[in-house]
Design a protein around this motif. Structure first.
Motif, PDB file in Angstrom:
ATOM      1  N   THR A   1       0.816  -1.198   0.000  1.00 21.89           N
ATOM      2  CA  THR A   1       0.000   0.000   0.000  1.00 21.89           C
ATOM      3  C   THR A   1       0.849   1.247   0.000  1.00 21.89           C
ATOM      4  OG1 THR A   1      -0.121  -0.042   2.408  1.00 21.89           O
ATOM      5  CG2 THR A   1      -1.861  -1.168   1.219  1.00 21.89           C
TER       6      THR A   1
ATOM      7  N   SER B   1      -2.628  -2.327  -4.369  1.00 26.14           N
ATOM      8  CA  SER B   1      -3.439  -2.151  -3.165  1.00 26.14           C
ATOM      9  C   SER B   1      -4.910  -2.044  -3.544  1.00 26.14           C
ATOM     10  CB  SER B   1      -3.000  -0.886  -2.416  1.00 26.14           C
ATOM     11  OG  SER B   1      -3.183   0.256  -3.227  1.00 26.14           O
TER      12      SER B   1
ATOM     13  N   ASP C   1      -8.003   0.459  -3.276  1.00 26.76           N
ATOM     14  CA  ASP C   1      -8.309   1.869  -3.050  1.00 26.76           C
ATOM     15  C   ASP C   1      -9.788   1.981  -2.687  1.00 26.76           C
ATOM     16  OD1 ASP C   1      -8.951   4.581  -3.300  1.00 26.76           O
ATOM     17  OD2 ASP C   1      -7.497   4.910  -4.901  1.00 26.76           O
ATOM     18  N   THR C   2     -10.068   2.235  -1.409  1.00 22.14           N
ATOM     19  CA  THR C   2     -11.461   2.276  -0.964  1.00 22.14           C
ATOM     20  C   THR C   2     -12.207   3.465  -1.561  1.00 22.14           C
ATOM     21  OG1 THR C   2     -10.748   3.447   1.035  1.00 22.14           O
ATOM     22  CG2 THR C   2     -10.974   1.056   1.182  1.00 22.14           C
TER      23      THR C   2
ATOM     24  N   LYS D   1      -5.815  -0.657  -7.107  1.00 22.19           N
ATOM     25  CA  LYS D   1      -4.861   0.293  -7.663  1.00 22.19           C
ATOM     26  C   LYS D   1      -3.527  -0.399  -7.912  1.00 22.19           C
ATOM     27  CE  LYS D   1      -2.572   4.732  -6.777  1.00 22.19           C
ATOM     28  NZ  LYS D   1      -2.383   5.832  -5.788  1.00 22.19           N
TER      29      LYS D   1
ATOM     30  N   GLU E   1       0.262   0.475  -9.406  1.00 22.62           N
ATOM     31  CA  GLU E   1       1.147   1.537  -9.874  1.00 22.62           C
ATOM     32  C   GLU E   1       1.811   1.149 -11.192  1.00 22.62           C
ATOM     33  OE1 GLU E   1       2.386   4.100  -5.972  1.00 22.62           O
ATOM     34  OE2 GLU E   1       3.759   2.502  -6.578  1.00 22.62           O
TER      35      GLU E   1
ATOM     36  N   TRP F   1      -6.449   1.674 -12.120  1.00 24.33           N
ATOM     37  CA  TRP F   1      -7.444   1.125 -11.200  1.00 24.33           C
ATOM     38  C   TRP F   1      -8.267   0.093 -11.953  1.00 24.33           C
ATOM     39  CZ3 TRP F   1      -5.990   6.233 -10.864  1.00 24.33           C
ATOM     40  CH2 TRP F   1      -5.613   6.711  -9.605  1.00 24.33           C
TER      41      TRP F   1
END
Length: 524
Positions: A7, A99, A101-102, A108, A110, A213
């Motif tokens: 994260t 991670s 992403d709420t 997400k 990178e 995303w």
């Protein structure tokens, strides 16, 4: 590569970007990718850790008038990233977090992550995956931008069919760099267009993607239900047929059977429509032909569907032998099937070819999409070049990879990927180790490709059988009239009717043509 979700928000986010210049001992490792034919000698290599640092690096290049390029995993087949014009290379490898992403209700990733980073984090954290590539050291940066394609694509579609949004560093007409987030459902039409361009428009044309995303359209609720479930177990088959036992008639029957099977078994949502295969037509000097087959073992009648497909391969070649039952699948003398957990199988299949991940090779590649089985004239031309006496590298051949299935359930304009109804991709390739062998091996690939598609100007023009080329297997020769003798320009071989829209996105988001290479989308 860690197996847990990584994260953002750690101390690394506040660290400065890394700058590598020619005097730095790291420099030789960062001036080329996996194809050693292509190298660069930039003034500076920047390894950012945050989007803000990417913006700063791009702004610096624009302000100083320095030509820039961006590197993800380094697997580009052409010299788009590493060439003599590049003065600043932005290497994304330090930005590899995966991670949930709420705020976006999406996963997400990178822009510097590799496919294995993604597979491990998504599967071990949530039991989900994306239908992406077989070579797990490939970077997501370029892979996704070309559409993204792999062993689960006939079952679940292309990678971009599950893409929800992208964060892109762009440069406006005044020369100001900034980052924007463009989503499938953005309220602004220009942002929706920018998102669309990143669903198959290829890398290096619009900006630098710092984050992707993922959420399957229409999915909601718990994160574990927002992307496709990875199979619990897969059948994974490796086939190997000695060239000494292959006749011209058997070769022809094998290629015809393989294509016919995928032409007839192309319905999304069925077990046969989910079966994936590579058919590796290696040059005779390699010693053998081969195949890789993968199928989700939980699908109805998976074992019998796989057994029938495999038996047809042997029979087409005229090779018959005793069979042994294993996990419900019929094996032969030439095929071996294993029932494996999905992640273990994914790690394994990406490493079965020692040259696939070898960072010391040089290479040449050309591609085609086919909408139907390979015509006999093309099969005959393939056989001629695969049995030639000119002794190219043993790592030379033509690879057929299955397409269709769920991929074809999306229209050819919904994403930038235009070849939605193709049933296979074709990759003409050679890999070798020394510069002295460049001419011989590049020559073999060029000659074989031109011969196979000789009746359409030496390239696979879009028609009722062939359907252009794959942007993720880029080929600089397509821009050269000495090799592309058709009336179809290189950009239409990649994007067909979608190219004008890509040009409009280019004009809106990169009006100064900052992000460019020899086959980037051109300003209109």
């Amino acid at each position: 590569m860690g197996g847990t979700a990584r994260t953002a928000g750690t101390a690394a986010d506040t660290a400065a970007s890394v700058s590598v210049t020619p005097s730095d001992p790291r420099y030789p490792d960062l001036i080329s990718g996996n194809n050693l034919r292509w190298t660069a000698s930039p003034d500076q290599i920047v390894l950012p850790r945050t989007t803000a640092q990417v913006v700063a690096a791009v702004q610096d290049a624009v302000t100083r008038g320095k030509r820039l390029s961006v590197c993800g995993g380094g697997h580009c087949f052409e010299d788009f990233v590493f060439n003599a014009d590049v003065k600043i290379n932005i290497n994304m490898s330090l930005m590899n977090a995966v991670s949930f992403d709420t705020a976006m209700n999406a996963f997400k990733i990178e822009g510097g992550a590799t496919l294995m980073d993604v597979y491990e984090a998504l599967y071990e954290g949530w039991g989900v995956t994306i239908p992406a590539g077989i070579c797990h050291t490939v970077g997501v940066g370029g892979h996704i931008l070309g559409g993204g394609y792999g062993n689960l694509s006939r079952q679940y579609g292309l990678t971009v069919d599950h893409l929800h949004a992208v964060e892109v560093v762009v440069v406006d007409a005044a020369g100001k760099a900034r980052s924007v987030v463009a989503a499938r459902d953005s309220s602004d039409a220009a942002l929706r267009d920018l998102f669309w361009a990143h669903t198959g428009g290829g890398g290096g044309s619009f900006g630098i993607v710092t984050a992707y995303w993922f959420r399957t359209p229409g999915a909601s609720g718990d994160p574990a239900g927002l992307l496709p479930k990875a199979p619990s177990k897969i059948f994974l088959t490796l086939a190997n047929w000695p060239w000494e036992k292959v006749t011209k008639e058997g070769f022809s029957a094998l290629v015809d059977y393989w294509g016919t099977w995928f032409e007839r078994n192309n319905t999304a949502g069925t077990t046969a429509g989910s079966l994936y295969s590579w058919l590796m037509l290696n040059h005779r000097d390699s010693g053998s032909l081969g195949a890789v087959v993968q199928l989700d073992a939980s699908l109805p009648d998976a074992a019998s569907v796989l057994s029938g497909f495999l038996a047809g391969l042997d029979q087409a070649l005229g090779l018959h032998s005793a069979t042994v039952r294993r996990d419900g699948v019929t094996d032969s003398q030439y095929t071996t099937t294993r029932l494996m957990p999905w992640l273990r199988g994914t790690r394994y299949i990406g490493a079965i070819s020692p040259t696939q991940l070898d960072p010391t090779t040089r290479g040449c590649h050309k591609s085609a999409h086919l909408r139907k089985r390979t015509p006999q004239r093309q099969i005959d031309a393939m056989y001629t070049h695969l049995t030639s006496q000119d002794q190219p590298s043993p790592l030379t051949g033509i690879v057929l990879s299955a397409s269709g299935g769920r991929i074809a359930s999306v229209s050819s304009t919904a994403t930038a990927v235009a070849q939605r109804d193709a049933i296979m991709k074709v990759n003409f390739e050679s890999r070798w180790y020394t510069p002295a062998d460049d001419a011989k091996n590049v020559g073999w690939v060029r000659t074989a490709f031109a011969s196979v598609y000789g009746d359409t100007g030496g390239v696979p023009v879009p028609n009722d059988v062939t359907d252009g080329c794959y942007i993720n297997y880029p080929d600089g020769d397509l821009s050269d009239p000495a090799f592309n003798k058709s009336s179809v320009p290189w950009h239409d071989l990649y994007w067909k009717q979608n190219y004008p829209r890509l040009q409009q996105v280019k004009r809106a988001w990169d009006p100064r043509d900052v992000f460019r290479h020899k086959q980037s989308v051109r300003l209109p």
